[in-house]
Design a protein around this motif. Structure first.
Motif, mmCIF file in Angstrom:
data_model
loop_
_atom_site.group_PDB
_atom_site.id
_atom_site.type_symbol
_atom_site.label_atom_id
_atom_site.label_comp_id
_atom_site.label_asym_id
_atom_site.label_seq_id
_atom_site.Cartn_x
_atom_site.Cartn_y
_atom_site.Cartn_z
ATOM 1 N N ILE A 228 0.831 -1.201 0.000
ATOM 2 C CA ILE A 228 0.000 0.000 0.000
ATOM 3 C C ILE A 228 0.866 1.252 0.000
ATOM 4 O O ILE A 228 0.358 2.372 -0.148
ATOM 5 N N GLU B 51 2.162 8.275 2.105
ATOM 6 C CA GLU B 51 0.822 8.196 2.667
ATOM 7 C C GLU B 51 0.007 7.234 1.809
ATOM 8 O O GLU B 51 -0.332 7.549 0.661
ATOM 9 N N PRO B 52 -0.312 6.040 2.317
ATOM 10 C CA PRO B 52 -0.974 5.027 1.481
ATOM 11 C C PRO B 52 -2.257 5.510 0.814
ATOM 12 O O PRO B 52 -2.506 5.180 -0.347
ATOM 13 N N ALA B 53 -3.065 6.279 1.525
ATOM 14 C CA ALA B 53 -4.330 6.731 0.937
ATOM 15 C C ALA B 53 -4.120 7.635 -0.264
ATOM 16 O O ALA B 53 -5.013 7.784 -1.098
ATOM 17 N N GLU B 54 -2.920 8.216 -0.376
ATOM 18 C CA GLU B 54 -2.597 9.064 -1.527
ATOM 19 C C GLU B 54 -1.838 8.293 -2.598
ATOM 20 O O GLU B 54 -2.153 8.382 -3.787
ATOM 21 N N PRO C 237 -3.864 4.865 -4.702
ATOM 22 C CA PRO C 237 -4.716 5.121 -5.875
ATOM 23 C C PRO C 237 -3.943 5.678 -7.063
ATOM 24 O O PRO C 237 -4.243 5.340 -8.218
ATOM 25 N N ASP D 22 -4.090 -2.625 6.740
ATOM 26 C CA ASP D 22 -5.133 -1.642 6.413
ATOM 27 C C ASP D 22 -6.077 -2.251 5.386
ATOM 28 O O ASP D 22 -6.046 -1.923 4.203
ATOM 29 N N LEU E 212 -8.475 0.192 3.402
ATOM 30 C CA LEU E 212 -7.917 0.888 2.239
ATOM 31 C C LEU E 212 -7.999 0.017 0.990
ATOM 32 O O LEU E 212 -8.347 0.497 -0.091
ATOM 33 N N ALA F 285 -11.461 -0.078 -0.160
ATOM 34 C CA ALA F 285 -11.796 1.191 -0.802
ATOM 35 C C ALA F 285 -11.280 1.243 -2.236
ATOM 36 O O ALA F 285 -11.907 1.862 -3.107
ATOM 37 N N MET F 286 -10.148 0.588 -2.491
ATOM 38 C CA MET F 286 -9.621 0.563 -3.856
ATOM 39 C C MET F 286 -10.549 -0.229 -4.783
ATOM 40 O O MET F 286 -10.714 0.110 -5.953
ATOM 41 N N ARG G 136 -13.353 2.082 -5.516
ATOM 42 C CA ARG G 136 -12.929 3.183 -6.384
ATOM 43 C C ARG G 136 -12.658 2.716 -7.805
ATOM 44 O O ARG G 136 -12.851 3.462 -8.763
#
Length: 328
Positions: free
Chosen positions: A137, A143-146, A149, A187, A190, A193-194, A197
């Motif tokens: 991730i 920052e994995p959330a950034e 994706p 996580d 996350l 969420a991918m 998305r």
């Protein structure tokens, strides 16, 4: 559509998931996708191709995992592997080991998504096999959330539709490979969420999954697949026997039957000059948590590497299980 074999897969694990291990695992599940150990592209180009790429036809579906960061080398290795008939070729962007970092591949590639896209595009140009990627991730201070994706978008733009995501960061400095499998927090949200998305992509989760119940719960949340790692190696009986129920298949052989089914394969290996421990080291965990498991491991661990060790030792080890009292 996602490849149905990926509803459950067994992770590529260095020094573990060799051809003997994969044959053993296949006796417990007809459906799960099996992965080779990571093989570097230069090794295939310059090394003993048959030793690196040969496998038993019974292992299908089986995927070849490559390591590298040079698009030309990866394309050449993919082309060379074509004749072996793998069901998939996968690029490693997740391994954090020192030897991988020094070669500028593995998890460090998370820092360079355009290069990953170039590598995968080059690989896809040399094969009709599905080309996939296994990643983390993120790494280090990303920052994995950034980053995740953006990584997925960049790689998907190269035509890649299948991602296996280890739901942990990799710390390239300060943690050993073993610690990188355990210390960075998982996580799962996350990764889920991918999938939400990028619904058009095949998203599979790896990391921390130890039971079939866990795998089923994650699939029920919308993931296309789940990859089991160390549990499939250390406790294969519980992790893989019955796994085919995830496809609605009732194939679930008894662990004793698995041992008997291994005997012809072991006999052929010994007849070809191989050593017993090369196979039985993968079988030590078969009876984990069951009466006689300690005796099974002891007999094989102590005797399989001795000269002349053969099928009689398998019978002695199995007798330890059969003689063990069954507790209520």
């Amino acid at each position: 559509m996602p490849n149905e074999a990926h509803r459950l897969s067994v992770a590529p694990m260095m020094d573990w998931t060799d051809r003997h291990c994969r044959f053993f695992h296949r006796l417990m599940t007809r459906r799960a996708m099996l992965y080779t150990e990571m093989v570097t592209a230069p090794a295939i180009i310059h090394g003993p191709k048959a030793r690196l790429l040969d496998y038993s036809a019974e292992e299908h579906p089986v995927a070849l995992q490559l390591g590298g960061s040079d698009p030309r080398e990866l394309a050449q290795a993919t082309a060379l592997a074509r004749g072996w008939g793998y069901d998939e070729v996968n690029l490693n962007c997740g391994c954090p080991s020192d030897r991988v970092q020094s070669g500028c591949f593995g998890a460090v590639l998370m820092e360079n998504p355009p290069l990953v896209a170039d590598c995968l595009r080059a690989m896809a140009g040399e094969t009709d096999m599905p080309v996939t990627v296994k990643c983390r991730i993120g790494v280090d201070d990303q920052e994995p959330a950034e980053i995740l994706p953006r990584f997925i978008e960049t790689v998907a733009a190269a035509g890649i539709r299948h991602f296996v995501i280890h739901a942990r960061k990799a710390w390239l400095q300060g943690l050993s490979p073993k610690e990188n499998r355990e210390i960075p927090p998982l996580d799962y949200p996350l990764v889920l969420a991918m999938k939400q998305r990028f619904p058009e992509l095949t998203i599979c989760l790896n990391g921390g999954v130890a039971t079939l119940d866990q795998a089923r719960a994650l699939l029920d949340q919308g993931l296309d697949g789940v990859m089991i790692g160390r549990a499939a190696y250390h406790d294969p009986g519980h992790a893989l026997i019955g796994a085919d129920a995830l496809w609605g298949d009732d194939f679930a052989p008894d662990a004793h039957a698995v041992v008997q089914a291994m005997k012809p394969y072991i006999d052929a290996h010994l007849s070809g000059g191989g050593r017993l421990h090369q196979i039985t080291r993968h079988m030590l965990g078969l009876f984990t948590g069951r009466p006689g498991a300690r005796g099974w491991r002891r007999v094989l661990s102590e005797g399989a590497s001795r000269p002349g060790a053969g099928l009689a030792l398998i019978d002695r080890a199995l007798a330890e299980v059969q003689a063990a009292p069954v507790t209520a």
